[in-house]
Scaffold this motif. Structure first.
Motif, PDB file in Angstrom:
ATOM      1  N   ALA A 140      -2.759   0.626  -8.199  1.00 17.78           N
ATOM      2  CA  ALA A 140      -3.390   0.765  -6.885  1.00 17.78           C
ATOM      3  C   ALA A 140      -2.699  -0.139  -5.879  1.00 17.78           C
ATOM      4  O   ALA A 140      -2.436  -1.306  -6.149  1.00 17.78           O
ATOM      5  N   VAL A 141      -2.376   0.412  -4.708  1.00 14.54           N
ATOM      6  CA  VAL A 141      -1.886  -0.376  -3.574  1.00 14.54           C
ATOM      7  C   VAL A 141      -3.001  -0.435  -2.549  1.00 14.54           C
ATOM      8  O   VAL A 141      -3.564   0.601  -2.193  1.00 14.54           O
ATOM      9  N   GLU A 142      -3.339  -1.645  -2.113  1.00 14.91           N
ATOM     10  CA  GLU A 142      -4.322  -1.784  -1.029  1.00 14.91           C
ATOM     11  C   GLU A 142      -3.544  -1.932   0.267  1.00 14.91           C
ATOM     12  O   GLU A 142      -2.840  -2.906   0.464  1.00 14.91           O
ATOM     13  N   THR A 143      -3.688  -0.946   1.138  1.00 19.12           N
ATOM     14  CA  THR A 143      -2.833  -0.910   2.329  1.00 19.12           C
ATOM     15  C   THR A 143      -3.286  -1.892   3.402  1.00 19.12           C
ATOM     16  O   THR A 143      -2.489  -2.377   4.190  1.00 19.12           O
ATOM     17  N   GLY A 144      -4.595  -2.158   3.468  1.00 21.39           N
ATOM     18  CA  GLY A 144      -5.102  -3.138   4.421  1.00 21.39           C
ATOM     19  C   GLY A 144      -4.860  -2.769   5.878  1.00 21.39           C
ATOM     20  O   GLY A 144      -5.002  -3.574   6.770  1.00 21.39           O
ATOM     21  N   CYS A 145      -4.464  -1.544   6.153  1.00 23.32           N
ATOM     22  CA  CYS A 145      -4.178  -1.123   7.529  1.00 23.32           C
ATOM     23  C   CYS A 145      -4.166   0.390   7.538  1.00 23.32           C
ATOM     24  O   CYS A 145      -4.624   1.016   6.618  1.00 23.32           O
ATOM     25  N   CYS A 146      -3.672   0.978   8.606  1.00 19.43           N
ATOM     26  CA  CYS A 146      -3.557   2.435   8.646  1.00 19.43           C
ATOM     27  C   CYS A 146      -2.754   2.894   7.426  1.00 19.43           C
ATOM     28  O   CYS A 146      -1.637   2.426   7.223  1.00 19.43           O
ATOM     29  N   PRO A 147      -3.292   3.821   6.635  1.00 18.80           N
ATOM     30  CA  PRO A 147      -2.585   4.225   5.410  1.00 18.80           C
ATOM     31  C   PRO A 147      -1.168   4.739   5.669  1.00 18.80           C
ATOM     32  O   PRO A 147      -0.278   4.522   4.852  1.00 18.80           O
ATOM     33  N   HIS A 148      -0.947   5.394   6.827  1.00 20.09           N
ATOM     34  CA  HIS A 148       0.385   5.956   7.038  1.00 20.09           C
ATOM     35  C   HIS A 148       1.449   4.878   7.157  1.00 20.09           C
ATOM     36  O   HIS A 148       2.615   5.116   6.872  1.00 20.09           O
ATOM     37  N   THR A 149       1.043   3.673   7.565  1.00 21.38           N
ATOM     38  CA  THR A 149       2.019   2.592   7.666  1.00 21.38           C
ATOM     39  C   THR A 149       2.647   2.321   6.302  1.00 21.38           C
ATOM     40  O   THR A 149       3.856   2.088   6.205  1.00 21.38           O
ATOM     41  N   ALA A 150       1.827   2.364   5.248  1.00 18.20           N
ATOM     42  CA  ALA A 150       2.315   2.012   3.916  1.00 18.20           C
ATOM     43  C   ALA A 150       3.120   3.123   3.256  1.00 18.20           C
ATOM     44  O   ALA A 150       3.824   2.889   2.280  1.00 18.20           O
ATOM     45  N   ILE A 151       3.027   4.346   3.782  1.00 17.60           N
ATOM     46  CA  ILE A 151       3.832   5.423   3.181  1.00 17.60           C
ATOM     47  C   ILE A 151       5.018   5.804   4.060  1.00 17.60           C
ATOM     48  O   ILE A 151       5.859   6.582   3.674  1.00 17.60           O
ATOM     49  N   ARG A 152       5.086   5.243   5.261  1.00 12.83           N
ATOM     50  CA  ARG A 152       6.148   5.676   6.180  1.00 12.83           C
ATOM     51  C   ARG A 152       6.911   4.514   6.819  1.00 12.83           C
ATOM     52  O   ARG A 152       8.125   4.444   6.724  1.00 12.83           O
ATOM     53  N   ASP A 153       6.195   3.569   7.444  1.00  7.24           N
ATOM     54  CA  ASP A 153       6.891   2.541   8.228  1.00  7.24           C
ATOM     55  C   ASP A 153       7.329   1.350   7.386  1.00  7.24           C
ATOM     56  O   ASP A 153       8.415   0.816   7.577  1.00  7.24           O
ATOM     57  N   ASP A 154       6.442   0.886   6.500  1.00 12.12           N
ATOM     58  CA  ASP A 154       6.784  -0.221   5.609  1.00 12.12           C
ATOM     59  C   ASP A 154       6.396   0.183   4.197  1.00 12.12           C
ATOM     60  O   ASP A 154       5.258  -0.009   3.774  1.00 12.12           O
ATOM     61  N   ILE A 155       7.360   0.739   3.484  1.00 16.29           N
ATOM     62  CA  ILE A 155       7.074   1.366   2.197  1.00 16.29           C
ATOM     63  C   ILE A 155       7.239   0.405   1.026  1.00 16.29           C
ATOM     64  O   ILE A 155       7.177   0.810  -0.125  1.00 16.29           O
ATOM     65  N   ALA A 156       7.441  -0.900   1.324  1.00 18.28           N
ATOM     66  CA  ALA A 156       7.813  -1.851   0.271  1.00 18.28           C
ATOM     67  C   ALA A 156       6.769  -1.932  -0.840  1.00 18.28           C
ATOM     68  O   ALA A 156       7.112  -1.899  -2.028  1.00 18.28           O
ATOM     69  N   ALA A 157       5.467  -2.036  -0.467  1.00 15.85           N
ATOM     70  CA  ALA A 157       4.426  -2.198  -1.492  1.00 15.85           C
ATOM     71  C   ALA A 157       4.379  -0.979  -2.408  1.00 15.85           C
ATOM     72  O   ALA A 157       4.242  -1.103  -3.638  1.00 15.85           O
ATOM     73  N   ASN A 158       4.519   0.204  -1.822  1.00 15.07           N
ATOM     74  CA  ASN A 158       4.492   1.420  -2.644  1.00 15.07           C
ATOM     75  C   ASN A 158       5.749   1.557  -3.496  1.00 15.07           C
ATOM     76  O   ASN A 158       5.680   1.962  -4.657  1.00 15.07           O
ATOM     77  N   LEU A 159       6.910   1.207  -2.919  1.00 17.17           N
ATOM     78  CA  LEU A 159       8.143   1.275  -3.714  1.00 17.17           C
ATOM     79  C   LEU A 159       8.073   0.322  -4.898  1.00 17.17           C
ATOM     80  O   LEU A 159       8.488   0.659  -6.008  1.00 17.17           O
ATOM     81  N   ASP A 160       7.528  -0.879  -4.649  1.00 18.17           N
ATOM     82  CA  ASP A 160       7.407  -1.843  -5.734  1.00 18.17           C
ATOM     83  C   ASP A 160       6.519  -1.291  -6.847  1.00 18.17           C
ATOM     84  O   ASP A 160       6.814  -1.448  -8.035  1.00 18.17           O
ATOM     85  N   ALA A 161       5.407  -0.642  -6.450  1.00 15.94           N
ATOM     86  CA  ALA A 161       4.501  -0.085  -7.455  1.00 15.94           C
ATOM     87  C   ALA A 161       5.190   1.019  -8.251  1.00 15.94           C
ATOM     88  O   ALA A 161       5.091   1.077  -9.483  1.00 15.94           O
ATOM     89  N   VAL A 162       5.917   1.906  -7.548  1.00 19.67           N
ATOM     90  CA  VAL A 162       6.628   3.002  -8.213  1.00 19.67           C
ATOM     91  C   VAL A 162       7.654   2.427  -9.203  1.00 19.67           C
ATOM     92  O   VAL A 162       7.749   2.859 -10.356  1.00 19.67           O
TER      93      VAL A 162
END
Lengths: 224, 118
Positions: A77-99
């Motif tokens: 699980a990634v907790e985005t703590g902000c607008c969800p689209h930010t974590a999948i588009r603008d700053d993808i680091a947390a999701n890339l790390d999880a992947v």
């Protein structure tokens, strides 16, 4: 990648790694139910990993773990703590790390699914995070949504319109949705589902399976 | 720093100035040198399209920012070149892309597919 920058992320060509599938769409349209269905249907034949995104909680990951559709450790699980689209588009680091954590722990994987937090119609995945993306709408959100367009509806590799069983109750015209979607999407596919009535989401799973096989064919590890 | 008589004068004379004029006046009011104003203009010229590309085209943000970092020496060189004849100071700073940027922005506001207006 610039010549002067060492970066730990994979080369952009994606050779030798799993297909990364982004699943996005508005709140409550059935993204998590679709992820569960895909795990149920594809789990026996493919090696899977799942990354969920929520704002402040791990709700979606907890749901999937409880559903027992996949080994619990393969769901992060990634907790985005902000607008969800930010974590999948603008700053993808947390999701890339999880992947990459999933690939490191359980690899080689065939498919990693990244489920976005529910967002608005403009949310799309960065090409740096997802190789393919599915956008999930539901009929109870209104049958005019496909006509409104937006990058998710128009450019996703697959558009899924879920909860077709509710159409008579909310006065949604599936024909209108299909026609409007085709108008803005051209040749890109649209599938209508009722995951509640058909929990395997067979048609979507078949599409995903085709994508995985095409990906593994064109992105096999280089012979070393 | 704010308010500043130069900004007030500009607002009186031209209520909606072209971007280079607004940027130059703001930089002057902020106490920047012409070189710094040129650097800010060059920086804005590449970061604006770059962040738009990340949002509109879904380009990999890591790759885009690496590209921007690699362009840093070019920015410095462009800003220095813009100030070569600066014996004239602020008045001689060039604005070769104006009013093209303003016109493109107006077109963008009318485009069928767009994500934001700024």
């Amino acid at each position: 990648m610039g010549a002067h920058h060492d970066d730990h992320h994979h080369a952009p060509d994606g050779r030798g790694r799993a297909l990364r599938l982004g699943i996005g769409g508005p709140v409550g349209s059935g993204k998590t139910a679709l992820v569960a269905a895909l795990c149920r249907t594809l789990g026996p034949s493919l090696s899977l990993g799942v990354v969920t995104n929520d704002i402040y909680t791990t709700e979606d990951a907890d749901f999937l773990r409880r559903a027992g559709v996949l080994d619990q450790e393969r769901i992060l699980a990634v907790e985005t703590g902000c607008c969800p689209h930010t974590a999948i588009r603008d700053d993808i680091a947390a999701n890339l790390d999880a992947v990459e954590t999933l690939e490191h722990r359980f690899g080689p994987l065939d498919l990693v699914i990244v489920e976005s937090g529910g967002d608005n119609l403009t949310a799309t995945f960065s090409r740096g995070l997802a190789d393919r993306q599915i956008f999930v709408l539901d009929v109870s959100g209104g049958d005019k949504v496909p006509r409104k367009g937006g990058p998710g509806v128009t450019t996703a590799d697959l558009l899924v319109v879920n909860k077709t069983d509710l159409a008579p109750m909310v006065g949604a015209d599936l024909g209108v949705m299909a026609r409007d979607a085709a108008k803005v999407r051209g040749e890109r596919p649209v599938l209508f589902t009722s995951i509640r009535q058909e929990p395997t989401a067979a048609t979507v799973a078949e599409w995903v399976s085709d994508q995985v096989h095409a990906w593994s064919h064109t992105h096999a590890s280089p012979v070393s | 720093m704010w308010p500043h008589p130069v900004l007030d004068d500009l607002a009186d004379l031209i209520p909606s100035p072209h971007h280079p004029v607004a940027l130059g006046a703001a930089a002057y009011a902020a106490g920047a040198t012409p070189e710094e104003a040129a650097l800010a203009a060059a920086y804005h010229a590449i970061t604006g399209p770059a962040t738009a590309a990340v949002r509109l085209l879904g380009l990999d943000p890591v790759a885009v920012h690496a590209l921007l970092a690699d362009l840093t020496p070019d920015l410095t060189a462009v800003a220095a070149q813009a100030c070569l004849p600066t014996s004239g100071g602020w008045e001689s700073l060039p604005a070769y892309s104006s009013p093209a940027l303003d016109l493109l922005a107006e077109q963008h506001a009318q485009a069928e597919v767009r994500l934001f207006i700024s």
